[in-house]
Design an enzyme around this catalytic site. Structure first.
Site, PDB file in Angstrom:
ATOM      1  N   HIS A 238      -7.529   0.361 -22.567  1.00 55.78           N
ATOM      2  CA  HIS A 238      -8.711   1.187 -22.344  1.00 55.78           C
ATOM      3  C   HIS A 238      -9.908   0.263 -22.138  1.00 55.78           C
ATOM      4  O   HIS A 238     -10.315  -0.462 -23.046  1.00 55.78           O
ATOM      5  CB  HIS A 238      -8.948   2.098 -23.540  1.00 55.78           C
ATOM      6  CG  HIS A 238     -10.165   2.963 -23.411  1.00 55.78           C
ATOM      7  ND1 HIS A 238     -10.386   3.784 -22.326  1.00 55.78           N
ATOM      8  CD2 HIS A 238     -11.239   3.128 -24.223  1.00 55.78           C
ATOM      9  CE1 HIS A 238     -11.531   4.420 -22.483  1.00 55.78           C
ATOM     10  NE2 HIS A 238     -12.074   4.031 -23.628  1.00 55.78           N
TER      11      HIS A 238
ATOM     12  N   ASP B 221     -11.964   2.793 -16.951  1.00 53.68           N
ATOM     13  CA  ASP B 221     -11.371   3.618 -17.996  1.00 53.68           C
ATOM     14  C   ASP B 221      -9.994   3.134 -18.424  1.00 53.68           C
ATOM     15  O   ASP B 221      -9.715   3.049 -19.601  1.00 53.68           O
ATOM     16  CB  ASP B 221     -11.305   5.094 -17.576  1.00 53.68           C
ATOM     17  CG  ASP B 221     -11.118   5.992 -18.776  1.00 53.68           C
ATOM     18  OD1 ASP B 221     -12.089   6.183 -19.518  1.00 53.68           O
ATOM     19  OD2 ASP B 221     -10.004   6.480 -18.989  1.00 53.68           O
TER      20      ASP B 221
ATOM     21  N   ARG C  58     -23.783 -16.789 -32.473  1.00 55.81           N
ATOM     22  CA  ARG C  58     -25.064 -17.011 -31.804  1.00 55.81           C
ATOM     23  C   ARG C  58     -25.072 -18.287 -30.968  1.00 55.81           C
ATOM     24  O   ARG C  58     -25.860 -18.413 -30.031  1.00 55.81           O
ATOM     25  CB  ARG C  58     -26.198 -17.070 -32.841  1.00 55.81           C
ATOM     26  CG  ARG C  58     -26.339 -15.773 -33.637  1.00 55.81           C
ATOM     27  CD  ARG C  58     -27.570 -15.783 -34.501  1.00 55.81           C
ATOM     28  NE  ARG C  58     -28.792 -15.850 -33.713  1.00 55.81           N
ATOM     29  CZ  ARG C  58     -30.023 -15.819 -34.235  1.00 55.81           C
ATOM     30  NH1 ARG C  58     -30.173 -15.720 -35.546  1.00 55.81           N
ATOM     31  NH2 ARG C  58     -31.077 -15.881 -33.455  1.00 55.81           N
TER      32      ARG C  58
ATOM     33  N   LYS D 176     -19.575   1.193 -21.122  1.00 58.50           N
ATOM     34  CA  LYS D 176     -18.773   0.309 -20.264  1.00 58.50           C
ATOM     35  C   LYS D 176     -18.894   0.685 -18.784  1.00 58.50           C
ATOM     36  O   LYS D 176     -19.122  -0.168 -17.931  1.00 58.50           O
ATOM     37  CB  LYS D 176     -17.299   0.360 -20.706  1.00 58.50           C
ATOM     38  CG  LYS D 176     -17.050  -0.117 -22.131  1.00 58.50           C
ATOM     39  CD  LYS D 176     -15.584  -0.135 -22.479  1.00 58.50           C
ATOM     40  CE  LYS D 176     -14.959   1.250 -22.488  1.00 58.50           C
ATOM     41  NZ  LYS D 176     -15.494   2.128 -23.538  1.00 58.50           N
TER      42      LYS D 176
END
Length: 327
Positions: free
Chosen positions: A154, A193, A259, A175
């Site tokens: 997915h 999808d 980070r 998305k």
């Protein structure tokens, strides 16, 4: 419920490879029909291809009749030394009901005895100007991709600067909307999808859209759109090698995100380790620009340019410069 979510299989489910017939091979490689045009619906069940050299001498202990049989200069030249009866005997053993087709390279000609038995057993004979090595590579590449088992994931797959980026995340995280913005910025959609993924080799995965969803995208509040018709042929691709997975995660102040970019994370798909990055989603962040930058940075690292290493070197140099000197 959107119409194509009804056909979405469970995340990570395995899907059998496509059913391939000889006519599919014919239309996707540089082959033409010598005889047997009416038998091109014969199924191909394996990507393995045989070069029947030993079989021409009568050795059939390990013969694999379910494979396409490829004959080139060596096999056809050897056949010229054989008698009519020997050729008929070998042809009857090789022309098995399970054999999809015979392919002859380099414009070579099969003996008439082989053509006769092939016609009797309804086996098509194909030919090409390519050498045996060239047509073998072409057929193997095509059949390996088509017959490989797929794993359904997915997510969204977008080609960004030539890199296949698999974008995943929770439902509703954005998305498809992000993929649409990437398309508007000149990148190409491969699947929305649901992404069907297969293993091309030990190190590479290829992703594509299922046929029913190809070039389509769902946008909440807008509905289903056809990206090919709206944005043109340059906005889509049928498949792409997947370079890395970028996972969109909803921002949480209690969650620690990388980070500096020096952490190495992977997911495993079809037995292949795929690099993974996690991108926190928060109001005000331009996800399309960030994903573009992530793709550029990924490529730079592959080329040996690592900004994190540069930062560490600069930091170490600064620490050393400001450290008290021993008297």
């Amino acid at each position: 419920m959107p119409f194509y979510r009804i056909i979405l299989v469970a995340k990570g489910a395995l899907i059998m490879g496509k059913t391939i017939q000889v006519k599919d091979l014919l239309s996707n490689t540089r082959l033409s029909v010598v005889q047997g045009q009416e038998y091109l619906n014969r199924p191909i069940v394996t990507a393995d291809i045989s070069r029947p050299g030993l079989e021409m001498t009568g050795y059939f202990d390990y013969y694999a009749p379910e494979r396409i049989q490829l004959m080139g200069i060596t096999e056809t030249t050897f056949a010229q030394r054989m008698t009519h009866d020997e050729l008929l005997m070998i042809a009857r053993k090789m022309m098995d009901p399970r054999t999809p087709a015979f392919v002859v390279s380099t414009w070579r000609k099969l003996p008439v005895e082989f053509l006769q038995i092939a016609a009797e057993n309804k086996i098509p004979v194909l030919e090409t100007e390519l050498t045996s090595s060239q047509i073998l590579a072409n057929m193997t590449y095509y059949l390996s991709g088509q017959l490989a088992d797929r794993q359904s994931v997915h997510g969204v797959l977008v080609d960004i600067y030539g890199l296949g980026v698999l974008i995943t995340g929770d439902s509703g995280v954005g998305k498809s909307e992000t993929a649409l913005e990437l398309v508007q910025r000149g990148h190409r959609l491969i699947a929305d999808d649901r992404v069907d993924i297969y293993q091309r080799d030990e190190e590479n995965l290829v992703g594509e859209a299922p046929a029913i969803l190809r070039h389509l995208m769902e946008l909440r509040g807008v509905g289903i759109i056809d990206v090919l018709n709206l944005f043109g042929a340059g906005a889509v691709r049928d498949h792409s090698t997947i370079a890395f997975n970028l996972h969109l995660a909803k921002w949480d102040k209690d969650t620690k995100f990388d980070r500096l970019g020096n952490g190495e994370d992977y997911i495993t798909v079809q037995g292949v380790r795929l690099p993974r990055m996690v991108l926190p989603v928060q109001t005000g962040r331009n996800l399309a620009v960030l994903i573009e930058t992530a793709a550029k940075n990924f490529r730079a690292k592959k080329m040996g340019f690592d900004a994190t290493e540069t930062f560490n070197k600069n930091l170490n140099a600064l620490i050393e410069k400001n450290s008290p000197k021993d008297e």
